[in-house]
Scaffold this active site. Structure first.
Site, short mmCIF file in Angstrom:
data_model
loop_
_atom_site.label_atom_id
_atom_site.label_comp_id
_atom_site.label_asym_id
_atom_site.label_seq_id
_atom_site.Cartn_x
_atom_site.Cartn_y
_atom_site.Cartn_z
N ARG A 79 -4.97 5.83 -7.86
CA ARG A 79 -4.68 7.43 -7.79
C ARG A 79 -4.35 7.99 -9.25
O ARG A 79 -5.20 8.91 -9.64
CB ARG A 79 -3.61 7.95 -6.88
CG ARG A 79 -3.64 7.49 -5.68
CD ARG A 79 -2.44 7.03 -4.76
NE ARG A 79 -1.96 8.60 -4.66
CZ ARG A 79 -0.60 8.71 -4.49
NH1 ARG A 79 0.09 7.59 -3.94
NH2 ARG A 79 0.10 10.01 -4.45
N LEU B 255 0.80 -1.24 -0.02
CA LEU B 255 0.03 0.00 0.18
C LEU B 255 0.96 1.17 -0.13
O LEU B 255 1.90 1.18 0.47
CB LEU B 255 -0.90 -0.01 1.32
CG LEU B 255 -2.08 -1.05 1.32
CD1 LEU B 255 -2.87 -0.94 2.73
CD2 LEU B 255 -3.07 -0.85 0.21
N ASP B 256 0.51 2.44 -0.71
CA ASP B 256 1.18 3.68 -0.56
C ASP B 256 1.51 3.91 0.87
O ASP B 256 0.49 3.83 1.71
CB ASP B 256 0.33 4.46 -1.47
CG ASP B 256 0.34 4.37 -2.51
OD1 ASP B 256 1.03 3.34 -3.47
OD2 ASP B 256 -0.65 4.65 -3.41
N LYS B 257 2.28 4.87 1.06
CA LYS B 257 2.60 5.36 2.46
C LYS B 257 1.33 5.97 3.16
O LYS B 257 1.00 5.66 4.32
CB LYS B 257 3.73 6.40 2.21
CG LYS B 257 3.97 6.98 3.58
CD LYS B 257 5.15 8.16 3.34
CE LYS B 257 5.16 9.09 4.73
NZ LYS B 257 6.31 10.13 4.65
#
Length: 339
Positions: free
Chosen positions: A238, A138-140
């Protein structure tokens, strides 16, 4: 430690293209990185070294070795984690926003992998110590559910299931503006942005990427969406929403960072949460179905954006909008549309 990355290119349509550009494109590298690999003998064309300016010819076989970066020991750290499922084969973490998943330059400590190793439990070797146990990422600044394998056997089965699209991953997102319909599929290839290596972009030669979006509610300035991943490219949701002109609110990288005060979001937070995860257990075959309610910061943001203050204290506002339904729920309009 991480192993070297090795890949091969058989030249077809790229006839006449410079070797450094060819390697950069296929390896998702900068041109400077590709030129350095060529100069240091890590790129061979038909078994021989060539210059960066070499023009590729049809049927050329290009072999590329990208050395692993200088290794650093991953230090176990005592960092609390929200574990929502665990047995001897795997665990599922409810990752907090702001936590980097694995160590990398600039983030050698404080990551999820550091925290996992600090628990003292066995982890699948996976891609090396720096990615021990990780099945996906997962992205930060994306919160939510993430699977970690404890054994190599579980890692192989789960990774294969992920590649075969047998793992259901559904995210909740809020985007700026309004989609043209209640359902949207974005099927656009993604690759590293050649002009900025920290970003991804829609690139026709990139890797296939598909996301299905369902609008759950339409508010004054935003849409509440359920996103279903068919592939798992970096920044996929995104970049796909940004590509259709409706970036995720709070996403500073892809055009959604403005209006943070209006959205009641804290700094560096975007409205994206991995809320629903469903997969077959790699050993028992039983279905594991896990849900992660919206964290407090996103509940508060949704309460403001929807003009429904009661959502800020609701146990799981996603239930209100039919997020977990298997059929498409009716779209909920803003309150004043019901008057």
């Amino acid at each position: 430690m991480s192993a070297d990355t090795v890949f091969s290119i058989t030249v077809t349509a790229e006839t006449g293209e410079r070797l450094d550009l060819l390697v950069a494109k296929h390896g998702e590298l900068s041109r400077t990185q590709a030129a350095t690999l060529i100069a240091t003998g890590h790129v061979l064309v038909n078994g021989a070294r060539q210059k960066a300016s070499y023009r590729a010819e049809a049927a050329d076989a290009v072999h590329v070795t990208v050395p692993a970066p200088p290794g650093r020991d991953v230090v176990p750290e005592n960092i609390p984690l929200d574990i929502v499922y665990e047995d001897e084969h795997l665990l599922v973490v409810n990752k907090a926003a702001g936590m980097v998943v694995h160590p990398a330059p600039g983030n050698w400590s404080g990551t999820l992998v550091n925290a996992l190793m600090g628990r003292g439990e066995p982890l699948a070797e996976g891609g090396g110590d720096d990615r021990a146990g990780l099945v996906h990422r997962l992205d930060k600044d994306t919160s939510g559910l993430l699977v970690v394998a404890k054994t190599d056997a579980a890692h192989r089965v789960l990774s294969s299931a992920l590649a075969a699209r047998q793992v259901t991953r559904r995210y909740v997102a809020v985007c700026w503006g309004h989609l043209t319909g209640d359902a949207l599929t974005v099927d656009k290839p993604i690759a590293r942005d050649p002009r900025d290596r920290t970003r991804m972009a829609i690139i026709q030669t990139g890797k296939a990427a598909r996301t299905d979006f369902t609008r759950l509610a339409r508010f004054d300035s935003v849409d509440l969406l359920r996103a279903h991943l068919h592939t798992g490219r970096t920044h996929q949701i995104r970049i796909h929403l940004s590509s259709v002109g409706h970036p995720v609110i709070g996403d500073d990288t892809y055009g959604g960072g403005g209006g943070r005060k209006l959205a009641a979001l804290p700094p560096r937070r975007h409205f994206l949460h991995a809320a629903w995860l469903r997969f077959k257990h790699p050993v028992s075959g039983d279905v594991v179905d896990l849900r992660s309610p919206l964290p407090l910061d996103l509940r508060q943001s949704l309460a403001v954006l929807s003009d429904m203050p009661e959502l800020a204290t609701h146990q799981d506002p996603l239930d209100v909008f039919g997020f977990y339904r298997t059929d498409d729920p009716p779209v909920r309009a803003p309150r004043d549309a019901d008057d």
